[in-house]
Design a protein around this motif. Sequence first.
Motif, PDB file in Angstrom:
ATOM      1  N   ALA A  41       1.353  -1.309  -0.247  1.00  0.00           N
ATOM      2  CA  ALA A  41       0.285   0.028   0.306  1.00  0.00           C
ATOM      3  C   ALA A  41       0.833   1.406   0.233  1.00  0.00           C
ATOM      4  CB  ALA A  41      -0.508   0.171   1.531  1.00  0.00           C
ATOM      5  N   TRP A  42       1.929   1.096   0.806  1.00  0.00           N
ATOM      6  CA  TRP A  42       3.220   2.239   0.411  1.00  0.00           C
ATOM      7  C   TRP A  42       3.340   3.274  -0.774  1.00  0.00           C
ATOM      8  CZ3 TRP A  42       7.223   2.009  -1.854  1.00  0.00           C
ATOM      9  CH2 TRP A  42       8.173   0.833  -1.804  1.00  0.00           C
ATOM     10  N   SER A  43       3.674   1.804  -2.114  1.00  0.00           N
ATOM     11  CA  SER A  43       4.065   2.138  -2.776  1.00  0.00           C
ATOM     12  C   SER A  43       2.864   3.613  -3.621  1.00  0.00           C
ATOM     13  CB  SER A  43       4.567   0.889  -4.033  1.00  0.00           C
ATOM     14  OG  SER A  43       2.927  -0.455  -4.143  1.00  0.00           O
ATOM     15  N   GLU A  44       1.601   3.339  -3.772  1.00  0.00           N
ATOM     16  CA  GLU A  44       0.767   3.680  -4.075  1.00  0.00           C
ATOM     17  C   GLU A  44       0.383   4.564  -3.524  1.00  0.00           C
ATOM     18  OE1 GLU A  44      -4.010   3.275  -5.071  1.00  0.00           O
ATOM     19  OE2 GLU A  44      -3.168   1.667  -4.345  1.00  0.00           O
ATOM     20  N   GLU A  45       0.376   5.595  -2.267  1.00  0.00           N
ATOM     21  CA  GLU A  45       0.283   6.081  -1.577  1.00  0.00           C
ATOM     22  C   GLU A  45       1.730   7.527  -1.815  1.00  0.00           C
ATOM     23  OE1 GLU A  45      -1.158   6.864   2.599  1.00  0.00           O
ATOM     24  OE2 GLU A  45       0.969   7.096   2.675  1.00  0.00           O
ATOM     25  N   LEU A  46       3.108   6.365  -2.317  1.00  0.00           N
ATOM     26  CA  LEU A  46       4.287   7.269  -2.531  1.00  0.00           C
ATOM     27  C   LEU A  46       4.219   8.005  -3.668  1.00  0.00           C
ATOM     28  CD1 LEU A  46       6.998   8.169  -1.802  1.00  0.00           C
ATOM     29  CD2 LEU A  46       8.259   6.326  -2.479  1.00  0.00           C
ATOM     30  N   ALA A  47       3.608   7.193  -4.887  1.00  0.00           N
ATOM     31  CA  ALA A  47       3.862   7.836  -6.575  1.00  0.00           C
ATOM     32  C   ALA A  47       1.888   8.682  -6.753  1.00  0.00           C
ATOM     33  CB  ALA A  47       3.069   6.215  -6.799  1.00  0.00           C
ATOM     34  N   ARG A  48       1.245   8.757  -5.665  1.00  0.00           N
ATOM     35  CA  ARG A  48       0.429   9.899  -5.249  1.00  0.00           C
ATOM     36  C   ARG A  48       0.826  10.996  -5.185  1.00  0.00           C
ATOM     37  NH1 ARG A  48      -2.972   7.703  -1.952  1.00  0.00           N
ATOM     38  NH2 ARG A  48      -3.448   6.284  -3.414  1.00  0.00           N
ATOM     39  N   TYR A  49       1.566  10.599  -4.209  1.00  0.00           N
ATOM     40  CA  TYR A  49       2.198  12.153  -3.190  1.00  0.00           C
ATOM     41  C   TYR A  49       3.304  12.512  -4.792  1.00  0.00           C
ATOM     42  CZ  TYR A  49       0.414  10.901   0.893  1.00  0.00           C
ATOM     43  OH  TYR A  49      -0.883  10.564   2.550  1.00  0.00           O
ATOM     44  N   MET A  50       4.039  11.472  -4.580  1.00  0.00           N
ATOM     45  CA  MET A  50       5.032  11.956  -5.831  1.00  0.00           C
ATOM     46  C   MET A  50       3.920  12.898  -7.663  1.00  0.00           C
ATOM     47  SD  MET A  50       7.650   8.899  -6.135  1.00  0.00           S
ATOM     48  CE  MET A  50       9.493   9.581  -6.197  1.00  0.00           C
TER      49      MET A  50
END
Length: 157
Positions: A41-50
């Motif tokens: 789940a961290w990867s989706e959130e990080l990609a969204r923030y980026m």
Amino acid sequence: MDIIKKIETNFEEVLCAILLAAMTVIIFIQIIFREMGIPAAWSEELARYMFVWQIYIGCALGVKRRKHIKVDAVMLLIKDKWHVVMYIVSNILFMVFCIIISIYGMELLYKIQFIQKQVSPAMRIPTVIPYSSFVFGCLLMIIRLVQDTMKLVKERR
């Protein structure tokens, strides 16, 4: 001095390229993990923030290249000698808008960081980090608008 000029000239382009490359790698990793049955789940959130950071830095890039939203219809109605004046006026109005957004944005960041102390759901990082993207972008746009306005004033003389 030459290094500072290169950084100033290519700042937005380099940041956007780095964010896009990192976002692509993170999304690719997320796909691999999903196929292996490992939740990320961290990867989706990080990609969204980026992606959000990339948008606001891209806005500053648009300002730097004079590709931001403006009313070109007005330029068709006025004589060529007044175009520079209209560009300066539009830059000043845009700067005022960015300053107002920055002020309210900093107030929001203060509330998020010190009063509400919010953290992101998956990565558990302070939400002030992704939310600060619009303030950073607006401040970068102000810098680029000041540079463009100074250049226009020199052209006018």
